[in-house]
Write a protein that holds these residues in place. Sequence first.
Motif, mmCIF file in Angstrom:
data_model
loop_
_atom_site.group_PDB
_atom_site.id
_atom_site.type_symbol
_atom_site.label_atom_id
_atom_site.label_comp_id
_atom_site.label_asym_id
_atom_site.label_seq_id
_atom_site.Cartn_x
_atom_site.Cartn_y
_atom_site.Cartn_z
ATOM 1 N N GLU A 55 -19.884 30.569 -38.610
ATOM 2 C CA GLU A 55 -20.660 29.348 -38.383
ATOM 3 C C GLU A 55 -22.155 29.631 -38.496
ATOM 4 O O GLU A 55 -22.903 28.865 -39.107
ATOM 5 C CB GLU A 55 -20.358 28.773 -36.992
ATOM 6 N N TYR A 56 -22.566 30.724 -37.915
ATOM 7 C CA TYR A 56 -23.976 31.103 -37.943
ATOM 8 C C TYR A 56 -24.427 31.329 -39.381
ATOM 9 O O TYR A 56 -25.512 30.898 -39.775
ATOM 10 C CB TYR A 56 -24.173 32.367 -37.102
ATOM 11 N N THR A 57 -23.589 31.995 -40.158
ATOM 12 C CA THR A 57 -23.923 32.266 -41.559
ATOM 13 C C THR A 57 -24.073 30.974 -42.349
ATOM 14 O O THR A 57 -24.996 30.838 -43.166
ATOM 15 C CB THR A 57 -22.857 33.180 -42.198
ATOM 16 N N GLU A 58 -23.206 30.005 -42.113
ATOM 17 C CA GLU A 58 -23.308 28.710 -42.800
ATOM 18 C C GLU A 58 -24.630 28.020 -42.469
ATOM 19 O O GLU A 58 -25.309 27.503 -43.356
ATOM 20 C CB GLU A 58 -22.144 27.809 -42.412
ATOM 21 N N VAL A 59 -25.003 28.032 -41.199
ATOM 22 C CA VAL A 59 -26.259 27.405 -40.783
ATOM 23 C C VAL A 59 -27.441 28.161 -41.386
ATOM 24 O O VAL A 59 -28.409 27.563 -41.866
ATOM 25 C CB VAL A 59 -26.359 27.342 -39.239
ATOM 26 N N TRP A 60 -27.367 29.485 -41.391
ATOM 27 C CA TRP A 60 -28.431 30.302 -41.962
ATOM 28 C C TRP A 60 -28.636 29.977 -43.445
ATOM 29 O O TRP A 60 -29.761 29.816 -43.893
ATOM 30 C CB TRP A 60 -28.123 31.786 -41.774
ATOM 31 N N GLN A 61 -27.532 29.886 -44.172
ATOM 32 C CA GLN A 61 -27.636 29.606 -45.608
ATOM 33 C C GLN A 61 -28.232 28.211 -45.856
ATOM 34 O O GLN A 61 -29.039 28.024 -46.766
ATOM 35 C CB GLN A 61 -26.266 29.743 -46.288
ATOM 36 N N GLU A 62 -27.859 27.256 -45.038
ATOM 37 C CA GLU A 62 -28.428 25.911 -45.164
ATOM 38 C C GLU A 62 -29.930 25.939 -44.844
ATOM 39 O O GLU A 62 -30.729 25.308 -45.532
ATOM 40 C CB GLU A 62 -27.712 24.922 -44.237
ATOM 41 N N ALA A 63 -30.312 26.676 -43.819
ATOM 42 C CA ALA A 63 -31.730 26.800 -43.463
ATOM 43 C C ALA A 63 -32.519 27.448 -44.600
ATOM 44 O O ALA A 63 -33.646 27.029 -44.897
ATOM 45 C CB ALA A 63 -31.880 27.610 -42.178
ATOM 46 N N ARG A 64 -31.946 28.439 -45.245
ATOM 47 C CA ARG A 64 -32.604 29.073 -46.391
ATOM 48 C C ARG A 64 -32.841 28.052 -47.504
ATOM 49 O O ARG A 64 -33.907 28.021 -48.109
ATOM 50 C CB ARG A 64 -31.758 30.227 -46.940
ATOM 51 N N ARG A 65 -31.818 27.229 -47.772
ATOM 52 C CA ARG A 65 -31.968 26.215 -48.832
ATOM 53 C C ARG A 65 -33.082 25.230 -48.496
ATOM 54 O O ARG A 65 -33.792 24.751 -49.373
ATOM 55 C CB ARG A 65 -30.645 25.475 -49.058
ATOM 56 N N GLU A 66 -33.230 24.916 -47.211
ATOM 57 C CA GLU A 66 -34.278 23.984 -46.785
ATOM 58 C C GLU A 66 -35.661 24.637 -46.772
ATOM 59 O O GLU A 66 -36.650 23.989 -47.088
ATOM 60 C CB GLU A 66 -33.968 23.448 -45.380
ATOM 61 N N ALA A 67 -35.728 25.908 -46.379
ATOM 62 C CA ALA A 67 -37.021 26.556 -46.142
ATOM 63 C C ALA A 67 -37.615 27.252 -47.363
ATOM 64 O O ALA A 67 -38.837 27.314 -47.496
ATOM 65 C CB ALA A 67 -36.882 27.573 -45.012
ATOM 66 N N LEU A 68 -36.775 27.768 -48.237
ATOM 67 C CA LEU A 68 -37.276 28.548 -49.363
ATOM 68 C C LEU A 68 -37.513 27.676 -50.591
ATOM 69 O O LEU A 68 -36.800 26.697 -50.804
ATOM 70 C CB LEU A 68 -36.283 29.659 -49.732
ATOM 71 N N PRO A 69 -38.473 28.065 -51.420
ATOM 72 C CA PRO A 69 -38.618 27.378 -52.713
ATOM 73 C C PRO A 69 -37.334 27.574 -53.527
ATOM 74 O O PRO A 69 -36.667 28.609 -53.411
ATOM 75 C CB PRO A 69 -39.791 28.113 -53.385
ATOM 76 N N ALA A 70 -36.977 26.604 -54.342
ATOM 77 C CA ALA A 70 -35.720 26.646 -55.104
ATOM 78 C C ALA A 70 -35.550 27.947 -55.879
ATOM 79 O O ALA A 70 -34.442 28.488 -55.958
ATOM 80 C CB ALA A 70 -35.647 25.448 -56.051
ATOM 81 N N ALA A 71 -36.627 28.490 -56.408
ATOM 82 C CA ALA A 71 -36.545 29.718 -57.206
ATOM 83 C C ALA A 71 -36.157 30.938 -56.376
ATOM 84 O O ALA A 71 -35.694 31.938 -56.923
ATOM 85 C CB ALA A 71 -37.882 29.976 -57.898
ATOM 86 N N GLU A 72 -36.311 30.860 -55.060
ATOM 87 C CA GLU A 72 -36.015 32.016 -54.204
ATOM 88 C C GLU A 72 -34.698 31.901 -53.445
ATOM 89 O O GLU A 72 -34.280 32.849 -52.799
ATOM 90 C CB GLU A 72 -37.173 32.253 -53.237
ATOM 91 N N VAL A 73 -34.049 30.758 -53.501
ATOM 92 C CA VAL A 73 -32.812 30.552 -52.741
ATOM 93 C C VAL A 73 -31.729 31.547 -53.151
ATOM 94 O O VAL A 73 -30.969 32.027 -52.308
ATOM 95 C CB VAL A 73 -32.299 29.104 -52.885
ATOM 96 N N HIS A 74 -31.655 31.894 -54.416
ATOM 97 C CA HIS A 74 -30.603 32.798 -54.886
ATOM 98 C C HIS A 74 -31.074 34.241 -55.016
ATOM 99 O O HIS A 74 -30.469 35.037 -55.717
ATOM 100 C CB HIS A 74 -30.033 32.282 -56.206
ATOM 101 N N THR A 75 -32.156 34.592 -54.310
ATOM 102 C CA THR A 75 -32.655 35.965 -54.278
ATOM 103 C C THR A 75 -32.228 36.606 -52.964
ATOM 104 O O THR A 75 -31.746 35.917 -52.059
ATOM 105 C CB THR A 75 -34.192 35.990 -54.385
ATOM 106 N N PRO A 76 -32.450 37.906 -52.805
ATOM 107 C CA PRO A 76 -32.094 38.566 -51.537
ATOM 108 C C PRO A 76 -33.033 38.218 -50.368
ATOM 109 O O PRO A 76 -32.767 38.620 -49.247
ATOM 110 C CB PRO A 76 -32.204 40.058 -51.864
ATOM 111 N N LEU A 77 -34.105 37.465 -50.631
ATOM 112 C CA LEU A 77 -35.059 37.137 -49.576
ATOM 113 C C LEU A 77 -34.370 36.437 -48.407
ATOM 114 O O LEU A 77 -33.740 35.394 -48.579
ATOM 115 C CB LEU A 77 -36.174 36.238 -50.135
ATOM 116 N N ALA A 78 -34.466 37.019 -47.226
ATOM 117 C CA ALA A 78 -33.864 36.457 -46.006
ATOM 118 C C ALA A 78 -32.398 36.110 -46.214
ATOM 119 O O ALA A 78 -31.898 35.112 -45.693
ATOM 120 C CB ALA A 78 -34.658 35.245 -45.536
ATOM 121 N N GLU A 79 -31.701 36.965 -46.939
ATOM 122 C CA GLU A 79 -30.303 36.688 -47.283
ATOM 123 C C GLU A 79 -29.375 36.653 -46.073
ATOM 124 O O GLU A 79 -28.409 35.903 -46.037
ATOM 125 C CB GLU A 79 -29.825 37.748 -48.277
ATOM 126 N N VAL A 80 -29.681 37.478 -45.081
ATOM 127 C CA VAL A 80 -28.868 37.525 -43.867
ATOM 128 C C VAL A 80 -29.780 37.343 -42.652
ATOM 129 O O VAL A 80 -30.980 37.638 -42.713
ATOM 130 C CB VAL A 80 -28.088 38.864 -43.755
#
Length: 161
Positions: free
Chosen positions: A78-103
Amino acid sequence: MGRTDPRGSRPEVGAGWTDAGKSYEVRGLKRRARKTTRPVPIPPVLVQLLRRHLDVYGTAPDGRLFRAVRGGRVRSTEYTEVWQEARREALPAAEVHTPLAEVPYAARHAGISLWIKAGVDPVEVARRAGHSIAVLWKFYAKLLRGQQHRANQLIDDALNL
């Protein structure tokens, strides 16, 4: 500056790896006596966020700050799902699929890196992070090196008092 005093940890390890058959183990803090706490200073902005969270949600009956919808533990999935959603909201689109803040653990690494870059004494950084100086040097040496200009400025400032 606020402070939190963690008393232990409850890592999720999987039911097959625990004596009690639970998916987590209750443990003391790493490399510390079982009942020891570790004071961790927290900045005022985080204190405000935590107080607001407590005002709105309170704590679980066992004192946990965060809990799942029905009051139980927040599982890593559950935490991982929320984290991934937060990344999509917080990061620029070009960085969402990079290792930046991946976990989520990357936030800890980023925080420690920030303290070092801000000029906090490495001994204090290690203490706050719960590391030895040797571990700090091993994992953060690239941040600790190359600070000659900053070091020279600090020394110059101290001599010109």
